[in-house]
Design an enzyme around this catalytic site. Structure first.
Site, PDB file in Angstrom:
ATOM      1  N   ASP A 149     -29.480   3.102 -15.736  1.00 19.03           N
ATOM      2  CA  ASP A 149     -28.322   2.945 -14.856  1.00 19.03           C
ATOM      3  C   ASP A 149     -27.325   4.050 -15.203  1.00 19.03           C
ATOM      4  O   ASP A 149     -26.573   3.950 -16.168  1.00 19.03           O
ATOM      5  CB  ASP A 149     -27.704   1.556 -15.050  1.00 19.03           C
ATOM      6  CG  ASP A 149     -26.470   1.346 -14.157  1.00 19.03           C
ATOM      7  OD1 ASP A 149     -25.927   2.344 -13.629  1.00 19.03           O
ATOM      8  OD2 ASP A 149     -26.047   0.187 -13.998  1.00 19.03           O
ATOM      9  N   PHE A 183     -23.027  -3.420 -17.993  1.00 13.23           N
ATOM     10  CA  PHE A 183     -22.507  -3.677 -16.651  1.00 13.23           C
ATOM     11  C   PHE A 183     -23.405  -3.022 -15.621  1.00 13.23           C
ATOM     12  O   PHE A 183     -23.678  -1.826 -15.699  1.00 13.23           O
ATOM     13  CB  PHE A 183     -21.073  -3.145 -16.491  1.00 13.23           C
ATOM     14  CG  PHE A 183     -20.490  -3.487 -15.147  1.00 13.23           C
ATOM     15  CD1 PHE A 183     -19.961  -4.748 -14.897  1.00 13.23           C
ATOM     16  CD2 PHE A 183     -20.493  -2.561 -14.113  1.00 13.23           C
ATOM     17  CE1 PHE A 183     -19.447  -5.069 -13.648  1.00 13.23           C
ATOM     18  CE2 PHE A 183     -19.979  -2.881 -12.866  1.00 13.23           C
ATOM     19  CZ  PHE A 183     -19.452  -4.136 -12.640  1.00 13.23           C
ATOM     20  N   LYS A 234     -21.098   6.293  -8.184  1.00 11.65           N
ATOM     21  CA  LYS A 234     -19.768   6.805  -8.510  1.00 11.65           C
ATOM     22  C   LYS A 234     -19.525   8.300  -8.202  1.00 11.65           C
ATOM     23  O   LYS A 234     -19.052   8.625  -7.139  1.00 11.65           O
ATOM     24  CB  LYS A 234     -19.425   6.472  -9.957  1.00 11.65           C
ATOM     25  CG  LYS A 234     -19.263   4.953 -10.172  1.00 11.65           C
ATOM     26  CD  LYS A 234     -18.497   4.609 -11.426  1.00 11.65           C
ATOM     27  CE  LYS A 234     -18.039   3.163 -11.431  1.00 11.65           C
ATOM     28  NZ  LYS A 234     -19.029   2.195 -11.881  1.00 11.65           N
TER      29      LYS A 234
END
Ligand SMILES: *Cc1c(COP(=O)(O)O)cnc(C)c1O
Length: 397
Positions: free
Chosen positions: A222, A137, A251
């Site tokens: 990532d 993702f 995040k």
């Protein structure tokens, strides 16, 4: 009608249906606890998907945001501001030096920056395709989605303008076969988050580094979910002593404020020429001040060690012995409870009824990504409550 139900009904009428209707309206928080709109208290073990790293209402974050908002809330990139400069310097130092930074407002945008760097690198070197992992993702914009290997969210919006080739995650031989001298970049999560907190076999990331070096492809890590202390080190790639060419963060970085970052190392840090990329909100001084407060607090409160220590208590939940539970996987304060049946949604609901917020990230996996300030006592509270929660979930069909 309860306050929760009233807000849920209004949410359903006012918003696009892409999220469905969330089960609760959260009204406030303090440390690792949150209260819903009806005043029920919960222990927050998901932190808004690994975002609220300092928990809720942390005085350092509140002070940094309030003071900066009262001083100067925005400059755009027509002018610079000191918080963004200090943040970029700090991120480069934490990543080991020798990098340049682009600041964004989300993880997806950090990956878009990485992708544009990789496209530019590919054009300069005659490399036309990208490699990413099945079930990975990387975000929902058209570039980040093209790299996302999760079929259900990707297929409705294809085809994409990019040539992205997917390999099974964790399989170094498959990666090696896919990465040739025509490959511009490999995008990988150090452990797959949305796929269900799936760590690769030991040595996979080091192998990815070696494979990319041999082929001359960029390695993009990532770390939007895994970074900023979640696994017990600043960045998960540091567990294998690997330095990527490009690193994306978001995040947990802002502790709840919207901010992301793309770091590019060595010569790749100056790939963009003036005018190649931009963002009106990127480098926003309020978001940058929040991130500086998060990084300073992770250091001053010893939260890397806390993530490792308290994470071990949560991981111990995997061994309590229950027919519905096959174990736990993950690292630090980033764990998945793996079930023997596809009952994660029922477990999430049973946990919520018992006062714990967790996330059914896959049909058979429940994600725990609590604030990094979670205490050993709070972790034990959950482990002790788990047998009854599992029993309740097991009774659901
Ligand atoms: C959440 C996430 C993203 C997307 O970040 P947003 O802030 O939602 O845009 C990208 N990559 C990974 C690994 C993520 O976990």
């Amino acid at each position: 009608m309860t306050r929760n139900d009233d807000l849920r009904a209004r949410y359903e009428a006012a918003f696009m249906p892409n999220y469905g209707v969330p089960p609760l309206a959260l009204a406030r928080g303090e440390g690792c606890r949150v209260w819903d709109a009806d005043g029920n208290a919960y222990l927050d073990l998901i932190a808004g998907i690994a975002v609220s790293s300092l928990g809720h209402g942390h005085p350092a974050l509140a002070k940094a945001v309030a003071e900066q908002a009262a001083t100067l809330a925005h400059t755009s990139n027509l002018f610079l501001n000191e918080p963004e400069v200090r943040l970029a310097e700090k991120l480069v130092a934490l990543a080991g030096g020798g990098a340049r930074v682009f600041l964004t407002s989300s993880g997806t945008e950090a990956n878009e920056c990485a992708l544009k760097l990789a496209i530019k690198y590919g054009k300069q070197n005659g490399r036309g395709y990208f490699v990413a992992a099945e079930n990975g993702f990387h975000g929902r914009s058209m570039g980040a989605l093209a790299l996302t290997g999760k079929k259900a969210i990707r297929d409705p919006f294809g085809p994409f303008a990019l040539d992205v080739r997917f390999v099974p995650y964790g399989d170094a031989a498959a990666l090696e076969a896919a990465v040739t001298e025509d490959c511009a970049a490999v995008f990988l999560e150090p452990a797959q988050g949305e796929a269900g907190v799936i760590p690769p076999p030991p040595g996979y990331f080091a192998a990815a580094r070696r494979i990319c070096d041999a082929a001359g492809a960029l390695l993009v890590a990532d770390e939007i979910q895994s970074g900023i202390g979640r696994t017990g080190t600043w960045f998960a790639h540091q567990h294998e002593g690997v330095v990527p060419d490009v690193l994306t963060l978001a995040k947990g970085l802002g502790g709840g404020l919207p901010i992301g970052a793309c770091l590019a190392f060595g010569p790749h840090g100056t790939l963009f020429a003036k005018g190649d990329h931009g963002s009106t909100f990127g480098g926003n001084p309020v978001a940058a001040s929040a991130a500086l407060a998060v990084l300073a607090t992770v250091e001053s409160e010893g939260l890397l060690a806390n993530a490792a220590d308290v994470g071990a208590i949560l991981a111990g939940a995997g061994a309590i012995g229950h027919p519905l539970l096959s174990g736990a996987r993950g690292r630090g304060l980033w764990q998945a409870l793996v079930l023997t049946a596809p009952k994660a949604p029922a477990l999430e609901a049973a946990a919520r009824a018992a006062g714990f917020l967790v996330n059914a990230v896959q049909p058979d996996a429940v994600r725990l990504a609590p604030p990094l300030v979670l205490t050993p006592g709070q972790a034990r509270l959950f482990v002790d409550a788990l047998p009854a929660v599992l029993d309740a979930a097991d009774k659901e069909n």
